[in-house]
Write a protein that holds these residues in place. Sequence first.
Motif, mmCIF file in Angstrom:
data_model
loop_
_atom_site.group_PDB
_atom_site.id
_atom_site.type_symbol
_atom_site.label_atom_id
_atom_site.label_comp_id
_atom_site.label_asym_id
_atom_site.label_seq_id
_atom_site.Cartn_x
_atom_site.Cartn_y
_atom_site.Cartn_z
ATOM 1 N N SER A 18 -4.523 -12.206 -2.184
ATOM 2 C CA SER A 18 -3.575 -11.266 -1.598
ATOM 3 C C SER A 18 -2.455 -10.938 -2.579
ATOM 4 O O SER A 18 -2.050 -11.766 -3.400
ATOM 5 C CB SER A 18 -2.973 -11.855 -0.319
ATOM 6 O OG SER A 18 -3.971 -12.078 0.645
ATOM 7 N N LEU A 34 5.262 -4.288 7.531
ATOM 8 C CA LEU A 34 4.578 -4.642 6.288
ATOM 9 C C LEU A 34 3.725 -3.479 5.816
ATOM 10 O O LEU A 34 3.002 -2.861 6.609
ATOM 11 C CB LEU A 34 3.708 -5.878 6.499
ATOM 12 C CG LEU A 34 4.382 -7.218 6.200
ATOM 13 C CD1 LEU A 34 3.604 -8.377 6.798
ATOM 14 C CD2 LEU A 34 4.523 -7.402 4.686
ATOM 15 N N GLU A 64 -3.494 -1.175 6.192
ATOM 16 C CA GLU A 64 -2.461 -0.952 5.187
ATOM 17 C C GLU A 64 -1.043 -1.076 5.729
ATOM 18 O O GLU A 64 -0.084 -1.032 4.955
ATOM 19 C CB GLU A 64 -2.636 0.435 4.561
ATOM 20 C CG GLU A 64 -3.859 0.575 3.683
ATOM 21 C CD GLU A 64 -3.783 1.826 2.839
ATOM 22 O OE1 GLU A 64 -3.602 1.715 1.611
ATOM 23 O OE2 GLU A 64 -3.893 2.926 3.414
ATOM 24 N N TRP A 114 -0.947 -10.953 8.305
ATOM 25 C CA TRP A 114 -1.095 -9.929 7.271
ATOM 26 C C TRP A 114 -2.101 -10.352 6.221
ATOM 27 O O TRP A 114 -2.979 -9.571 5.832
ATOM 28 C CB TRP A 114 0.272 -9.662 6.637
ATOM 29 C CG TRP A 114 0.263 -8.705 5.484
ATOM 30 C CD1 TRP A 114 0.445 -9.019 4.163
ATOM 31 C CD2 TRP A 114 0.099 -7.285 5.534
ATOM 32 N NE1 TRP A 114 0.397 -7.880 3.398
ATOM 33 C CE2 TRP A 114 0.184 -6.797 4.212
ATOM 34 C CE3 TRP A 114 -0.111 -6.385 6.585
ATOM 35 C CZ2 TRP A 114 0.065 -5.448 3.904
ATOM 36 C CZ3 TRP A 114 -0.235 -5.032 6.273
ATOM 37 C CH2 TRP A 114 -0.148 -4.587 4.948
ATOM 38 N N HIS A 115 -2.008 -11.582 5.768
ATOM 39 C CA HIS A 115 -2.941 -12.053 4.746
ATOM 40 C C HIS A 115 -4.371 -12.153 5.277
ATOM 41 O O HIS A 115 -5.327 -12.129 4.480
ATOM 42 C CB HIS A 115 -2.487 -13.403 4.203
ATOM 43 C CG HIS A 115 -1.290 -13.325 3.308
ATOM 44 N ND1 HIS A 115 -1.137 -12.357 2.336
ATOM 45 C CD2 HIS A 115 -0.165 -14.101 3.231
ATOM 46 C CE1 HIS A 115 0.005 -12.536 1.688
ATOM 47 N NE2 HIS A 115 0.613 -13.582 2.223
ATOM 48 N N ILE A 168 4.262 -10.552 -1.572
ATOM 49 C CA ILE A 168 5.087 -9.748 -0.672
ATOM 50 C C ILE A 168 6.525 -9.767 -1.155
ATOM 51 O O ILE A 168 7.105 -10.837 -1.366
ATOM 52 C CB ILE A 168 5.023 -10.289 0.775
ATOM 53 C CG1 ILE A 168 3.610 -10.209 1.324
ATOM 54 C CG2 ILE A 168 5.977 -9.512 1.679
ATOM 55 C CD1 ILE A 168 3.446 -10.863 2.686
ATOM 56 N N THR A 220 2.526 1.855 -0.081
ATOM 57 C CA THR A 220 3.939 2.003 -0.417
ATOM 58 C C THR A 220 4.143 3.045 -1.508
ATOM 59 O O THR A 220 5.058 3.875 -1.435
ATOM 60 C CB THR A 220 4.528 0.649 -0.868
ATOM 61 O OG1 THR A 220 4.305 -0.328 0.143
ATOM 62 C CG2 THR A 220 6.011 0.759 -1.124
ATOM 63 N N ASP A 271 3.018 -5.976 -2.102
ATOM 64 C CA ASP A 271 3.184 -5.431 -0.768
ATOM 65 C C ASP A 271 4.674 -5.425 -0.427
ATOM 66 O O ASP A 271 5.465 -6.208 -0.979
ATOM 67 C CB ASP A 271 2.421 -6.276 0.256
ATOM 68 C CG ASP A 271 0.918 -6.263 0.036
ATOM 69 O OD1 ASP A 271 0.416 -5.330 -0.620
ATOM 70 O OD2 ASP A 271 0.250 -7.201 0.509
ATOM 71 N N ALA A 314 1.052 -2.251 2.622
ATOM 72 C CA ALA A 314 0.266 -2.628 1.451
ATOM 73 C C ALA A 314 0.782 -1.889 0.215
ATOM 74 O O ALA A 314 1.315 -0.779 0.307
ATOM 75 C CB ALA A 314 -1.210 -2.307 1.688
ATOM 76 N N ALA A 315 0.611 -2.511 -0.933
ATOM 77 C CA ALA A 315 1.150 -1.946 -2.173
ATOM 78 C C ALA A 315 0.703 -0.502 -2.421
ATOM 79 O O ALA A 315 1.543 0.371 -2.704
ATOM 80 C CB ALA A 315 0.770 -2.844 -3.350
#
Length: 240
Positions: free
Chosen positions: A2, A147, A132, A124-125, A5, A153, A101, A149-150
């Motif tokens: 993962s 939250l 996402e 989340w993990h 964060i 974002t 993330d 996801a990268a």
Amino acid sequence: MSAPIHATVLAAGLGRRLGGRAKAALEIDGVSLLERLVAALRAAGVAEVDVVVGGPHQAVLTALAARCDTGVIAHRLAAPDLIDSQRLALARHAAEAPGADLMLTVADLPWLTEADLSGLVTTWHQRPPGTEAMRPVVAGTVGHPLLLAAPLTVRLAATGAGVREGLAMLGTRAQSWLCAARGPVDDLDTPEHLAGLRQALAPARVDWPPGASDREADQCPIDELQQNRRSLQAEPQSLI
């Protein structure tokens, strides 16, 4: 494996319904809401934390962020609203930590605990492939943190929009994490909320430190306050 964060705390609100005070500076037995939140985030495994500051409370919040040993993201606007803070947080994260993330949260959550955050992070993990975005939902009420996801974002930052509008533009819906605790939804917005917090925590001292007085609000130009009234009237407190 993962992605890590990183968290960004949106703390630049005007606090108008609480006399123009910096809500993140409210102390419970001498420990501010921001300090409590940052400690809970780190205990839940979120090592990197930034705080968005600005407006009439910028000096107070910058000093408080330094006490928490967090990064500071400062507005150039005199009276930023929640959407302004979202845009700034997304843009900074996409530019400086595109592989991480992003956890976005507001600062005025006195009941949010390490257990709440750890539950969200764990879920989340373990999320299904393709998920996402995720946010806690308590008895049908959407809460914080959110939250992202990268990759999402980065795409959100490119829209130039706030979170709600940006997710709609991208056709992305956040998955709900069902939470029984009230921490993700019980925020601090009104004198009634503050009175309830004091009553619930008595005999703990719940009060503002020196420097978080209502006189701070007077430093903000009135035209800026009027231009940003949408943050109090039209924009819900929830991020999405």
